[in-house]
Design a protein around this motif. Structure first.
Motif, PDB file in Angstrom:
ATOM      1  N   THR A  89      -7.512   0.237  -0.437  1.00  0.00           N
ATOM      2  CA  THR A  89      -6.406  -0.385   0.176  1.00  0.00           C
ATOM      3  C   THR A  89      -6.115  -1.261  -1.204  1.00  0.00           C
ATOM      4  O   THR A  89      -6.574  -1.777  -2.055  1.00  0.00           O
ATOM      5  CB  THR A  89      -6.779  -1.396   1.228  1.00  0.00           C
ATOM      6  N   ILE A  90      -4.679  -1.966  -0.848  1.00  0.00           N
ATOM      7  CA  ILE A  90      -4.212  -2.753  -2.121  1.00  0.00           C
ATOM      8  C   ILE A  90      -5.038  -3.953  -2.010  1.00  0.00           C
ATOM      9  O   ILE A  90      -5.199  -4.709  -3.232  1.00  0.00           O
ATOM     10  CB  ILE A  90      -2.757  -3.098  -1.864  1.00  0.00           C
ATOM     11  N   SER A  91      -5.375  -4.439  -0.941  1.00  0.00           N
ATOM     12  CA  SER A  91      -6.319  -5.734  -1.002  1.00  0.00           C
ATOM     13  C   SER A  91      -7.461  -5.500  -1.641  1.00  0.00           C
ATOM     14  O   SER A  91      -8.248  -6.464  -2.598  1.00  0.00           O
ATOM     15  CB  SER A  91      -6.548  -6.509   0.387  1.00  0.00           C
ATOM     16  N   LYS A  94      -6.695  -5.586  -5.414  1.00  0.00           N
ATOM     17  CA  LYS A  94      -6.472  -7.053  -6.117  1.00  0.00           C
ATOM     18  C   LYS A  94      -8.165  -7.439  -6.212  1.00  0.00           C
ATOM     19  O   LYS A  94      -8.377  -8.208  -7.233  1.00  0.00           O
ATOM     20  CB  LYS A  94      -5.909  -7.811  -5.157  1.00  0.00           C
ATOM     21  N   ALA A 151      -2.960   3.828   3.475  1.00  0.00           N
ATOM     22  CA  ALA A 151      -3.087   2.661   2.253  1.00  0.00           C
ATOM     23  C   ALA A 151      -2.827   3.020   0.784  1.00  0.00           C
ATOM     24  O   ALA A 151      -2.660   2.287  -0.004  1.00  0.00           O
ATOM     25  CB  ALA A 151      -4.327   2.238   2.441  1.00  0.00           C
ATOM     26  N   LYS A 153      -0.506   4.622  -1.036  1.00  0.00           N
ATOM     27  CA  LYS A 153       0.718   4.538  -1.765  1.00  0.00           C
ATOM     28  C   LYS A 153       0.524   3.306  -2.579  1.00  0.00           C
ATOM     29  O   LYS A 153       1.080   3.258  -3.676  1.00  0.00           O
ATOM     30  CB  LYS A 153       2.011   4.608  -0.796  1.00  0.00           C
ATOM     31  N   ASN A 154       0.357   2.317  -1.654  1.00  0.00           N
ATOM     32  CA  ASN A 154       0.370   0.961  -2.418  1.00  0.00           C
ATOM     33  C   ASN A 154      -0.697   0.967  -3.539  1.00  0.00           C
ATOM     34  O   ASN A 154      -0.478   0.214  -4.484  1.00  0.00           O
ATOM     35  CB  ASN A 154      -0.086  -0.085  -1.343  1.00  0.00           C
ATOM     36  N   VAL A 155      -1.864   1.579  -3.344  1.00  0.00           N
ATOM     37  CA  VAL A 155      -2.630   1.477  -4.424  1.00  0.00           C
ATOM     38  C   VAL A 155      -2.296   2.122  -5.614  1.00  0.00           C
ATOM     39  O   VAL A 155      -2.524   1.475  -6.670  1.00  0.00           O
ATOM     40  CB  VAL A 155      -4.155   2.012  -3.831  1.00  0.00           C
ATOM     41  N   ASN A 157       0.943   2.765  -6.517  1.00  0.00           N
ATOM     42  CA  ASN A 157       1.934   1.994  -7.165  1.00  0.00           C
ATOM     43  C   ASN A 157       1.366   0.831  -7.876  1.00  0.00           C
ATOM     44  O   ASN A 157       1.765   0.537  -9.077  1.00  0.00           O
ATOM     45  CB  ASN A 157       2.750   1.070  -6.080  1.00  0.00           C
ATOM     46  N   TYR A 158       0.219   0.335  -7.294  1.00  0.00           N
ATOM     47  CA  TYR A 158      -0.282  -1.067  -8.123  1.00  0.00           C
ATOM     48  C   TYR A 158      -1.039  -0.498  -9.526  1.00  0.00           C
ATOM     49  O   TYR A 158      -0.597  -1.207 -10.555  1.00  0.00           O
ATOM     50  CB  TYR A 158      -1.405  -1.455  -7.284  1.00  0.00           C
ATOM     51  N   GLN A 161       1.815   0.695 -12.111  1.00  0.00           N
ATOM     52  CA  GLN A 161       2.460  -0.500 -12.692  1.00  0.00           C
ATOM     53  C   GLN A 161       1.707  -1.082 -13.835  1.00  0.00           C
ATOM     54  O   GLN A 161       2.365  -1.383 -14.921  1.00  0.00           O
ATOM     55  CB  GLN A 161       2.495  -1.934 -11.837  1.00  0.00           C
TER      56      GLN A 161
END
Ligand code: AMP
Length: 190
Positions: A89-91, A94, A151, A153-155, A157-158, A161
């Motif tokens: 997940t994105i969290s 991070k 979950a 897509k966000n990962v 993209n992260y 970038q």
């Protein structure tokens, strides 16, 4: 070098991680394996998470973060880890950056294995007969695929970038995927 291998259940993350571990002398950190061990050993953590894992949901970020910090903080594994099944997940992505930074490390490559739901279903049913994993049945496989899709897509993209992401076609043979991954790692190692 630290590598993240990312993809849905049945994408071949475990198989490809073992190949990378052998070829480049890295250590595989599979959060799924660590969690299954807790269940096998009937630890209090194991008892707490078995129904969550068997339903195809994710266990809490805190539980998984504690497991991976034990690994990241160990000097023997410094800059030699392949993260298999973390982050999801994105969290978690991070959190992984924060933890790696705390121990003066970073991610060098994120390998994303792309496979379709049809392939996932076929592979998971084959694995079920070989490994007898409690969460490898068609219904839970579909649930795990959906959990991943929600979950991921966000990962993706992260990591896109930060230019770390390499997308690999996970539908081809194990050997073809091995070769593609080696090419990517060798190019980055220089
Ligand atoms: P895997 O072996 O990677 O397919 O993981 C099997 C199961 O373990 C998942 O369906 C989740 O229930 C749990 N799990 C593994 N890794 C994580 C993670 N990073 N975050 C939360 N749950 C996880």
């Amino acid at each position: 070098m630290n590598i993240v291998i990312f993809g849905p259940p049945g994408a071949g993350k475990g198989t490809q991680s073992k190949f990378i571990v052998d070829k480049y002398n890295l250590y595989q950190l599979s959060t799924g394996d660590l969690l299954r061990n807790e269940i096998k050993n009937k630890s209090s953590l194991g008892n707490k998470i078995s129904s969550i894992m068997n339903s195809g949901e994710l266990v809490s970020d805190e539980i998984v973060s504690n497991l991976i910090e034990k690994f990241i903080s160990n000097k023997d594994y410094k800059d030699k880890i392949i993260f298999d099944g973390y982050p999801r997940t994105i969290s978690q992505a991070k959190n992984l950056d924060i933890l790696l930074n705390k121990y003066n490390q970073k991610i060098n490559i994120v390998l994303k294995l792309s496979v379709s739901l049809e392939t996932v279903k076929k592979r998971i049913l084959t694995r079920q007969s070989e490994e007898k994993r409690a969460d490898d049945n068609e219904q839970v496989a579909i649930k795990r695929f959906k959990t991943y899709e929600d979950a991921s897509k966000n990962v993706i993209n992260y990591y896109n970038q930060s230019n770390l992401l390499k997308v690999i076609n996970g539908e081809t043979s194990i050997t073809e995927i091995n070769t593609e991954i080696s090419g990517i790692i060798d190019a980055i190692k220089g």
